[in-house]
Design a protein around this motif. Structure first.
Motif, PDB file in Angstrom:
ATOM      1  N   GLY A 194       0.793  -1.216   0.000  1.00 29.51           N
ATOM      2  CA  GLY A 194       0.000   0.000   0.000  1.00 29.51           C
ATOM      3  C   GLY A 194       0.830   1.272   0.000  1.00 29.51           C
ATOM      4  O   GLY A 194       0.318   2.346  -0.331  1.00 29.51           O
ATOM      5  N   ALA A 195       2.095   1.176   0.328  1.00 31.74           N
ATOM      6  CA  ALA A 195       2.977   2.345   0.237  1.00 31.74           C
ATOM      7  C   ALA A 195       3.119   2.785  -1.221  1.00 31.74           C
ATOM      8  O   ALA A 195       3.395   3.954  -1.502  1.00 31.74           O
ATOM      9  CB  ALA A 195       4.346   2.025   0.825  1.00 31.74           C
ATOM     10  N   PHE A 196       2.912   1.838  -2.156  1.00 26.26           N
ATOM     11  CA  PHE A 196       3.077   2.104  -3.578  1.00 26.26           C
ATOM     12  C   PHE A 196       1.778   2.037  -4.360  1.00 26.26           C
ATOM     13  O   PHE A 196       1.712   2.474  -5.503  1.00 26.26           O
ATOM     14  CB  PHE A 196       4.071   1.097  -4.165  1.00 26.26           C
ATOM     15  N   SER A 197       0.748   1.455  -3.755  1.00 27.08           N
ATOM     16  CA  SER A 197      -0.524   1.255  -4.432  1.00 27.08           C
ATOM     17  C   SER A 197      -1.663   1.669  -3.508  1.00 27.08           C
ATOM     18  O   SER A 197      -1.827   1.102  -2.426  1.00 27.08           O
ATOM     19  CB  SER A 197      -0.686  -0.224  -4.808  1.00 27.08           C
ATOM     20  N   ALA A 198      -2.445   2.637  -3.951  1.00 28.89           N
ATOM     21  CA  ALA A 198      -3.575   3.110  -3.151  1.00 28.89           C
ATOM     22  C   ALA A 198      -4.587   1.989  -2.930  1.00 28.89           C
ATOM     23  O   ALA A 198      -5.137   1.841  -1.837  1.00 28.89           O
ATOM     24  CB  ALA A 198      -4.248   4.298  -3.847  1.00 28.89           C
ATOM     25  N   ARG A 199      -4.815   1.185  -3.953  1.00 30.00           N
ATOM     26  CA  ARG A 199      -5.777   0.079  -3.837  1.00 30.00           C
ATOM     27  C   ARG A 199      -5.310  -0.941  -2.792  1.00 30.00           C
ATOM     28  O   ARG A 199      -6.096  -1.406  -1.973  1.00 30.00           O
ATOM     29  CB  ARG A 199      -5.977  -0.596  -5.186  1.00 30.00           C
ATOM     30  N   ALA A 200      -4.027  -1.284  -2.807  1.00 29.18           N
ATOM     31  CA  ALA A 200      -3.490  -2.230  -1.820  1.00 29.18           C
ATOM     32  C   ALA A 200      -3.566  -1.638  -0.416  1.00 29.18           C
ATOM     33  O   ALA A 200      -3.828  -2.363   0.552  1.00 29.18           O
ATOM     34  CB  ALA A 200      -2.050  -2.600  -2.164  1.00 29.18           C
ATOM     35  N   SER A 201      -3.358  -0.343  -0.299  1.00 34.13           N
ATOM     36  CA  SER A 201      -3.470   0.315   1.004  1.00 34.13           C
ATOM     37  C   SER A 201      -4.887   0.200   1.531  1.00 34.13           C
ATOM     38  O   SER A 201      -5.109  -0.113   2.710  1.00 34.13           O
ATOM     39  CB  SER A 201      -3.067   1.789   0.888  1.00 34.13           C
ATOM     40  N   PHE A 202      -5.858   0.441   0.648  1.00 30.61           N
ATOM     41  CA  PHE A 202      -7.263   0.331   1.036  1.00 30.61           C
ATOM     42  C   PHE A 202      -7.600  -1.100   1.462  1.00 30.61           C
ATOM     43  O   PHE A 202      -8.161  -1.329   2.536  1.00 30.61           O
ATOM     44  CB  PHE A 202      -8.170   0.774  -0.115  1.00 30.61           C
ATOM     45  N   VAL A 203      -7.224  -2.070   0.639  1.00 25.88           N
ATOM     46  CA  VAL A 203      -7.541  -3.472   0.924  1.00 25.88           C
ATOM     47  C   VAL A 203      -6.806  -3.951   2.180  1.00 25.88           C
ATOM     48  O   VAL A 203      -7.394  -4.604   3.046  1.00 25.88           O
ATOM     49  CB  VAL A 203      -7.223  -4.373  -0.284  1.00 25.88           C
ATOM     50  N   GLY A 204      -5.521  -3.627   2.288  1.00 23.51           N
ATOM     51  CA  GLY A 204      -4.756  -4.023   3.468  1.00 23.51           C
ATOM     52  C   GLY A 204      -5.303  -3.406   4.742  1.00 23.51           C
ATOM     53  O   GLY A 204      -5.414  -4.074   5.776  1.00 23.51           O
ATOM     54  N   MET A 258      -6.493   2.551   5.650  1.00 26.31           N
ATOM     55  CA  MET A 258      -7.547   2.328   4.665  1.00 26.31           C
ATOM     56  C   MET A 258      -8.030   3.659   4.079  1.00 26.31           C
ATOM     57  O   MET A 258      -8.150   3.802   2.864  1.00 26.31           O
ATOM     58  CB  MET A 258      -8.721   1.585   5.296  1.00 26.31           C
ATOM     59  N   VAL A 259      -8.284   4.638   4.946  1.00 27.93           N
ATOM     60  CA  VAL A 259      -8.746   5.951   4.494  1.00 27.93           C
ATOM     61  C   VAL A 259      -7.686   6.609   3.609  1.00 27.93           C
ATOM     62  O   VAL A 259      -8.007   7.211   2.578  1.00 27.93           O
ATOM     63  CB  VAL A 259      -9.113   6.853   5.694  1.00 27.93           C
ATOM     64  N   ASP A 260      -6.416   6.480   3.980  1.00 28.28           N
ATOM     65  CA  ASP A 260      -5.335   7.032   3.169  1.00 28.28           C
ATOM     66  C   ASP A 260      -5.346   6.408   1.778  1.00 28.28           C
ATOM     67  O   ASP A 260      -5.195   7.112   0.776  1.00 28.28           O
ATOM     68  CB  ASP A 260      -3.986   6.797   3.854  1.00 28.28           C
ATOM     69  N   GLY A 261      -5.538   5.099   1.712  1.00 29.91           N
ATOM     70  CA  GLY A 261      -5.604   4.438   0.414  1.00 29.91           C
ATOM     71  C   GLY A 261      -6.780   4.931  -0.417  1.00 29.91           C
ATOM     72  O   GLY A 261      -6.655   5.172  -1.617  1.00 29.91           O
ATOM     73  N   LEU A 262      -7.924   5.087   0.233  1.00 31.02           N
ATOM     74  CA  LEU A 262      -9.117   5.587  -0.456  1.00 31.02           C
ATOM     75  C   LEU A 262      -8.900   7.001  -0.966  1.00 31.02           C
ATOM     76  O   LEU A 262      -9.230   7.320  -2.110  1.00 31.02           O
ATOM     77  CB  LEU A 262     -10.321   5.526   0.480  1.00 31.02           C
ATOM     78  N   ARG A 263      -8.305   7.860  -0.148  1.00 27.54           N
ATOM     79  CA  ARG A 263      -8.029   9.245  -0.566  1.00 27.54           C
ATOM     80  C   ARG A 263      -7.084   9.281  -1.757  1.00 27.54           C
ATOM     81  O   ARG A 263      -7.301  10.027  -2.707  1.00 27.54           O
ATOM     82  CB  ARG A 263      -7.399  10.027   0.606  1.00 27.54           C
ATOM     83  N   ARG A 264      -6.007   8.480  -1.669  1.00 33.76           N
ATOM     84  CA  ARG A 264      -5.043   8.462  -2.777  1.00 33.76           C
ATOM     85  C   ARG A 264      -5.663   7.915  -4.056  1.00 33.76           C
ATOM     86  O   ARG A 264      -5.363   8.367  -5.153  1.00 33.76           O
ATOM     87  CB  ARG A 264      -3.790   7.662  -2.411  1.00 33.76           C
TER      88      ARG A 264
END
Length: 151
Positions: A79-89, A141-147
């Motif tokens: 998720g550091a590199f992928s917003a979707r992975a950040s959200f899912v993780g 998760m919120v960070d991933g969604l925002r990104r």
């Protein structure tokens, strides 16, 4: 130094890599006999996990739980590199800590014997930290969604 403020990216990176470390350490520990025995004390009697123990035994059930924790940590790391992975993780982490916090319902020694609430017993002391870890996963998760939705 008077007006120095850390950027949101730096704060999220610190939060992310700390959570990754926690998932990796706890996930790896599930493959050890001592941890499998400790987890079984609570999980073997919990409806969400009880079915695994007759199928795979103490070690097998613990290995499954550990694998899920390692996958969660890996998704948060990616998720550091992928917003979707950040959200899912982050979502996987939220689910993990909602499950562990639900152990408090009826768990032995959640409240200290003879004292009761708000004095935590050994199980309560072990589980209450998961409220902060849940909040950290929510932030990831919120960070991933925002990104993901950012223009």
């Amino acid at each position: 130094m008077k007006n120095f403020v850390f950027s949101e990216a730096v704060v999220m990176a610190g939060l992310r890599w700390t959570i990754v470390l926690i998932f990796m350490l706890f996930g790896l520990a599930k493959f050890a006999e001592y941890e499998a025995a400790g987890v079984a004390k609570i999980a073997a009697h919990y409806p969400l996990f009880a079915w695994m123990y007759p199928l795979w035994g103490e070690s097998g059930a613990s290995n499954v739980i550990g694998t899920i924790e390692l996958l969660t940590g890996a998704m948060i790391a990616v998720g550091a590199f992928s917003a979707r992975a950040s959200f899912v993780g982050g979502l996987m982490g939220i689910f993990t800590f909602c499950v562990t916090l639900s152990f408090a319902l009826g768990a032995p020694a959640f409240w200290e014997a003879g004292y009761g609430a708000p004095f935590l017993g050994s199980t309560g002391q072990f589980l209450v930290k998961d409220a902060v870890l849940l909040a950290a996963c929510f932030a990831i998760m919120v960070d991933g969604l925002r990104r993901h939705t950012a223009p």
